[in-house]
Design a protein around this motif. Structure first.
Motif, PDB file in Angstrom:
ATOM      1  N   HIS A 154     -28.606   6.578  15.688  1.00 53.46           N
ATOM      2  CA  HIS A 154     -29.443   7.610  16.317  1.00 53.46           C
ATOM      3  C   HIS A 154     -30.392   8.283  15.323  1.00 53.46           C
ATOM      4  O   HIS A 154     -31.201   9.118  15.711  1.00 53.46           O
ATOM      5  N   PHE A 195     -28.818   0.684  25.221  1.00 58.65           N
ATOM      6  CA  PHE A 195     -28.022   0.276  24.071  1.00 58.65           C
ATOM      7  C   PHE A 195     -27.209  -0.983  24.383  1.00 58.65           C
ATOM      8  O   PHE A 195     -27.253  -1.964  23.641  1.00 58.65           O
ATOM      9  N   TRP A 199     -33.749   1.174  15.681  1.00 55.25           N
ATOM     10  CA  TRP A 199     -32.321   0.894  15.851  1.00 55.25           C
ATOM     11  C   TRP A 199     -32.070  -0.517  16.381  1.00 55.25           C
ATOM     12  O   TRP A 199     -31.066  -1.139  16.038  1.00 55.25           O
ATOM     13  N   LYS A 200     -32.992  -1.038  17.174  1.00 54.43           N
ATOM     14  CA  LYS A 200     -32.825  -2.410  17.673  1.00 54.43           C
ATOM     15  C   LYS A 200     -32.866  -3.414  16.524  1.00 54.43           C
ATOM     16  O   LYS A 200     -32.103  -4.391  16.500  1.00 54.43           O
ATOM     17  N   PHE A 216     -31.704   6.577  22.760  1.00 54.15           N
ATOM     18  CA  PHE A 216     -31.446   5.483  23.700  1.00 54.15           C
ATOM     19  C   PHE A 216     -30.405   5.915  24.727  1.00 54.15           C
ATOM     20  O   PHE A 216     -29.529   6.719  24.442  1.00 54.15           O
ATOM     21  N   ASN A 270     -25.805   8.909  22.415  1.00 52.79           N
ATOM     22  CA  ASN A 270     -26.915   8.518  23.271  1.00 52.79           C
ATOM     23  C   ASN A 270     -28.018   9.577  23.202  1.00 52.79           C
ATOM     24  O   ASN A 270     -27.906  10.560  22.464  1.00 52.79           O
ATOM     25  N   TRP A 283     -27.263   4.695  27.316  1.00 49.36           N
ATOM     26  CA  TRP A 283     -26.205   3.688  27.154  1.00 49.36           C
ATOM     27  C   TRP A 283     -26.628   2.354  27.758  1.00 49.36           C
ATOM     28  O   TRP A 283     -26.282   1.299  27.225  1.00 49.36           O
TER      29      TRP A 283
END
Length: 197
Positions: free
Chosen positions: A113, A167, A118-119, A162, A141, A164
């Motif tokens: 976070h 994610f 993050w991806k 993001f 989240n 859930w």
């Protein structure tokens, strides 16, 4: 992304260590036990290890090799001082410079976070895991990230928020099977056990 002074102190105090040991790590242990997954003699990575306390907890599994890294040199300095027998380095979860297919397990305690990309971090962790390796990840989240950023003045960039659904969809798109997931503390904090298929 480096932590601001407030969050640096929040991540390095007895309450944080208590939560990490008695809630987050305990949940990971339950996930592994219920799926008959054992890390003894395995090669394990602690991504975003902070001051090394999480790495010390992981040592309980008796891995053959255990490595922890964090992007903040000050955190790694603390880790090396506190746990001189463990292996730490300064590095980024976006580009670890670790070899592909090296690790049997990767632990991630609440760092994604902080990372707008993050991806890409999940893709990098997939790369360093062996086929059949496990990813254990705990994070916040967008609702929880926004709450902490707003009321506690923590650096949680909106680009890293993001849901859930976002994610879990990205975990699956990357190639992970989600074996277990659990909301801990609140609906805003979740833990996941994933398998690289």
């Amino acid at each position: 992304m480096e932590l601001n002074k407030i969050e640096f102190h929040l991540m390095n105090n007895p309450l944080r260590r208590w939560l990490q040991k008695n809630i987050e790590f305990k949940t990971f242990k339950e996930f592994l036990d219920k799926n008959n997954l054992f890390l003894e003699g395995k090669v394990v990575l602690d991504a975003g290890c902070g001051s090394g306390y999480s790495t010390k907890l992981i040592q309980e599994f008796s891995p053959a090799e255990l490595i922890g890294f964090d992007i903040m040199p000050s955190q790694i300095e603390k880790a090396k001082q506190a746990y001189p027998g463990l292996n730490f380095f300064v590095g980024s979860v976006l580009e670890t410079h670790l070899e592909s297919d090296k690790f049997d397990a990767v632990f991630v305690f609440g760092i994604l976070h902080h990372i707008p990309q993050w991806k890409d971090a999940i893709t990098e962790l997939y790369r360093v895991l062996k086929s059949g390796g496990v990813l254990l990840v705990e994070d916040l989240n967008k609702d929880a990230s926004h709450f902490f950023a707003t009321y506690f003045k923590l650096d949680h960039p909106p680009e890293a928020y993001f849901t859930w659904d976002e994610f879990t969809n990205h975990l699956k798109e990357t190639g992970f099977d989600i074996l277990k997931q659990k909301r801990i503390i609140s609906k805003g904090v979740g833990s996941f056990l994933c398998l690289k298929n």
